[in-house]
Scaffold this motif. Structure first.
Motif, PDB file in Angstrom:
ATOM      1  N   PRO A 138      27.671   0.286  47.517  1.00  0.00           N
ATOM      2  CA  PRO A 138      28.892   0.022  46.741  1.00  0.00           C
ATOM      3  C   PRO A 138      29.666  -1.169  47.284  1.00  0.00           C
ATOM      4  N   ASP A 139      30.419  -1.797  46.391  1.00  0.00           N
ATOM      5  CA  ASP A 139      31.331  -2.869  46.795  1.00  0.00           C
ATOM      6  C   ASP A 139      32.680  -2.303  47.209  1.00  0.00           C
ATOM      7  N   ASP A 186      38.701  -3.536  54.159  1.00  0.00           N
ATOM      8  CA  ASP A 186      39.413  -3.993  52.966  1.00  0.00           C
ATOM      9  C   ASP A 186      38.762  -3.512  51.677  1.00  0.00           C
ATOM     10  N   ARG A 187      37.603  -2.868  51.786  1.00  0.00           N
ATOM     11  CA  ARG A 187      36.903  -2.360  50.598  1.00  0.00           C
ATOM     12  C   ARG A 187      36.875  -0.832  50.560  1.00  0.00           C
ATOM     13  N   TRP A 188      37.589  -0.195  51.467  1.00  0.00           N
ATOM     14  CA  TRP A 188      37.667   1.266  51.529  1.00  0.00           C
ATOM     15  C   TRP A 188      39.104   1.673  51.229  1.00  0.00           C
ATOM     16  N   ILE A 189      39.294   2.570  50.265  1.00  0.00           N
ATOM     17  CA  ILE A 189      40.625   3.010  49.865  1.00  0.00           C
ATOM     18  C   ILE A 189      40.691   4.535  49.963  1.00  0.00           C
ATOM     19  N   TRP A 190      41.681   5.030  50.694  1.00  0.00           N
ATOM     20  CA  TRP A 190      41.915   6.476  50.780  1.00  0.00           C
ATOM     21  C   TRP A 190      42.920   6.897  49.730  1.00  0.00           C
ATOM     22  N   LEU A 191      42.754   8.084  49.190  1.00  0.00           N
ATOM     23  CA  LEU A 191      43.797   8.749  48.414  1.00  0.00           C
ATOM     24  C   LEU A 191      44.062  10.078  49.098  1.00  0.00           C
ATOM     25  N   ALA A 268      48.165  -2.986  43.110  1.00  0.00           N
ATOM     26  CA  ALA A 268      48.891  -4.166  42.614  1.00  0.00           C
ATOM     27  C   ALA A 268      49.818  -4.725  43.678  1.00  0.00           C
ATOM     28  N   ARG A 269      50.504  -3.827  44.405  1.00  0.00           N
ATOM     29  CA  ARG A 269      51.371  -4.299  45.504  1.00  0.00           C
ATOM     30  C   ARG A 269      50.534  -4.980  46.570  1.00  0.00           C
ATOM     31  N   GLU A 270      49.363  -4.434  46.862  1.00  0.00           N
ATOM     32  CA  GLU A 270      48.499  -5.012  47.884  1.00  0.00           C
ATOM     33  C   GLU A 270      48.028  -6.406  47.482  1.00  0.00           C
TER      34      GLU A 270
END
Length: 272
Positions: A138-139, A186-191, A268-270
């Motif tokens: 994955p990207d 920078d390509r990993w996002i936690w929720l 969007a803020r990022e």
């Protein structure tokens, strides 16, 4: 008022949250006729139900995009055609009305979304997906795990219960998923796990009979750990307060919409 359980709405809920094709991979690719059989449906009824659920997420995305300010923020999302986005998670993400399903309809053609979330999954079970992640390459990875780890067994009026997965093990597993994924930070996002209506969860008959439950404190502990990470973390708790089904844990479509809003706003803020 609690919705009366009928065979029809029970089947709808099962199809919404359960995806046997993910948990029965060892059987190979299952045709729709076989999947429909598992829910007691014929193939036509099963396909219609899937279409209806998808249309709800499509309509939710279209409604969001009707707001020019939101549409402008959605245009700043970092996902590009040719990229593959993979979601890791449990029922909140496996839900066919999930934030990830809504996100699919917010992105341009050519962005591939792969949902590996499995209802009921713990972080320990999610580690078994690492070989599949290596294959998918994955990207981006969006990871929303930890709520099932915080499930307490033997919970009741006189007992707090024991966590299904210890706090230390949850943190170890989340870091292992992140570190072994091969992606840059920078390509990993936690929720974070979404909020829990603890009173409603404690009163839910099926949870009470099973002796299981959740506490807001346990969910907050997972969220606090993720918010301390250097990767971007989207805090979904406040956005989802009061937007639960009758079990106090799973989200309504409005709750899933709120998670989508929180994700888009954060990204969007990022990008600003």
């Amino acid at each position: 008022m609690t919705e009366k359980t009928t065979p029809e709405n029970l089947t709808h809920k099962l199809v919404r949250f359960q995806q046997p094709e993910k948990t029965l991979r060892y059987l190979g690719e299952l045709p729709d006729t076989r999947l429909a059989d598992l829910f007691g449906l014929d193939a036509e009824a099963y396909q219609k139900l899937l279409k209806d659920l998808d249309e709800q997420t499509r309509d939710t995305a279209a409604e969001l995009l009707d707001d020019p300010a939101f549409a402008e923020r959605a245009d700043r999302l970092p996902f590009r055609p040719g990229q593959r986005i993979v979601a890791l998670g449990e029922s909140t993400t496996a839900d066919r009305l999930s934030w990830f399903s809504i996100l699919r309809h917010l992105l341009p053609e050519g962005v591939e979304l792969v949902d590996l979330a499995v209802s009921g999954s713990t972080t320990t079970q999610a580690l078994a997906l690492l070989p599949q992640l290596a294959f998918l390459r994955p990207d981006w990875i969006l990871c929303m795990l930890g709520a099932n780890d915080a499930q307490r067994l033997g919970r009741g009026a006189e007992a707090a219960g024991t966590r299904l997965v210890s706090e230390a093990e949850t943190e170890r597993n989340l870091l292992a998923l992140r570190d072994l994924s091969g992606l840059g930070p920078d390509r990993w996002i936690w929720l974070t796990p979404s909020s829990v209506d603890q009173a409603r969860a404690d009163a839910y008959p099926h949870f009470r009979r099973a002796g299981i439950g959740w506490t807001s404190e346990d969910v907050d502990a997972v969220a606090d750990f993720l918010l301390g990470r250097p990767e971007l973390t989207v805090d979904t708790r406040r956005a989802t307060e009061g937007l639960h089904l009758d079990d106090g844990v799973h989200l309504t479509l409005e709750g899933q919409r709120a998670v989508t809003l929180a994700l888009v706003d954060s990204l969007a803020r990022e990008a600003s």
